[in-house]
Design an enzyme around this catalytic site. Sequence first.
Site, PDB file in Angstrom:
ATOM      1  N   LYS A  88       0.756  -1.059  -0.108  1.00  0.00           N
ATOM      2  CA  LYS A  88       0.195  -0.109   0.011  1.00  0.00           C
ATOM      3  C   LYS A  88       0.698   1.203  -0.127  1.00  0.00           C
ATOM      4  CE  LYS A  88      -4.157  -2.304   1.893  1.00  0.00           C
ATOM      5  NZ  LYS A  88      -4.673  -2.710   3.056  1.00  0.00           N
ATOM      6  N   LYS A 128      -6.620 -15.529 -11.343  1.00  0.00           N
ATOM      7  CA  LYS A 128      -8.086 -15.931 -10.876  1.00  0.00           C
ATOM      8  C   LYS A 128      -8.781 -14.678 -11.173  1.00  0.00           C
ATOM      9  CE  LYS A 128      -6.633 -15.202  -6.217  1.00  0.00           C
ATOM     10  NZ  LYS A 128      -7.414 -15.183  -4.813  1.00  0.00           N
ATOM     11  N   LYS A 156     -11.308  -8.127  -8.271  1.00  0.00           N
ATOM     12  CA  LYS A 156     -11.912  -7.075  -8.165  1.00  0.00           C
ATOM     13  C   LYS A 156     -11.192  -6.160  -9.344  1.00  0.00           C
ATOM     14  CE  LYS A 156     -14.179  -7.022  -4.086  1.00  0.00           C
ATOM     15  NZ  LYS A 156     -14.169  -6.589  -2.381  1.00  0.00           N
TER      16      LYS A 156
END
Length: 335
Positions: A115, A197, A200
Amino acid sequence: MGKQQEIVMSGIRPTGFLHLGNYFGAVRNYVRMQSDYTCYFMVADLHSLTTHPDTSELKTNIYRVLSENIACGLDPDKAAFYCQSHIFETSELYLYLNMLAYVGELEKTVTFKDKVRQHENNVNAGLLTYPVLQTADIILHRASLVPVGKDQEQHLEMARNFANRFNHRYGDVFPEPKAFNYGEELIKVPSLDGKGKMSKSENQNATLYLSDTDEDITKKIKKMKSDSGPAEKNSAKPDYIELFFSLMQLVSPAEVIEKYEADYNNCTIRYGDLKQQLAEDMIRFIGPIRDKAEQIRNDEKYMKDVMEKGAGKARKSARETMEIVRNAMGLNYFA
Ligand code: TRP
């Protein structure tokens, strides 16, 4: 401990739309657990402030997460389904736990380092102590079972450390929280472009959302890579063809899958038909969830009732724990 006594807790970030991967990887497990255990499922709205300080979309996002999970079968009468910010005790426990968390270990957390890279202009202290808040969420209910994916394993290890540190310093209050997923491999839904996979944030055209229209679903499936079919009987499937079959495993009836397997093996398969079939089966699966979620989301009164009911249950458990915590810590000067 019996199953009913063991407590399950998990948090869901209110960012983005639920997709097929979330359904098979997480939500379906929650739905199963809610009948077997005392469950607390929480929308992590406070956590989202660490990266999304603008709250103008927050209510919409929370309604979306609540409604989509309920449409998938999460039952607010069985589990406690609530918003993190409604439980003030979370913030209190977070503060106490912050005194037991070392800056050095927080700085080493993989998600923190990621982050920092993504939000280099907003490296706030909340980002650093994200795992401490997550620990507070879990141990506030003295939960021991935490259904999460692999990406959360480090946070859970930290939660165990913080809980143990508390217990050593102030007395045995918290059970050790551990990752829990019914002992089976978590189902990973592959992305429609064959790259990893469903997720989002990555390629939205390769992800099937539970809010996709019938046309979206058909379009995305029709765009998937295929070829002119196998040239030799019983040949191995290339990855991009295997992908169709993996998706059918999730939503198509067994006879349908068998038919296409047989067609593949004797070289009569037509990928146009296969795509059409998969699209229809996918629509039959996603359509009712999408419509139900929308109906729920537009019912303000129902949404409010859900949040109140959930907060009521979570608050009761939180208050009991915090009584014990304050006493254990000696923060009870009147007693
Ligand atoms: N950090 C989790 C995620 O990113 C969300 C979360 C918040 C959570 N609080 C939690 C998960 C408590 C499990 C338990 O997905």
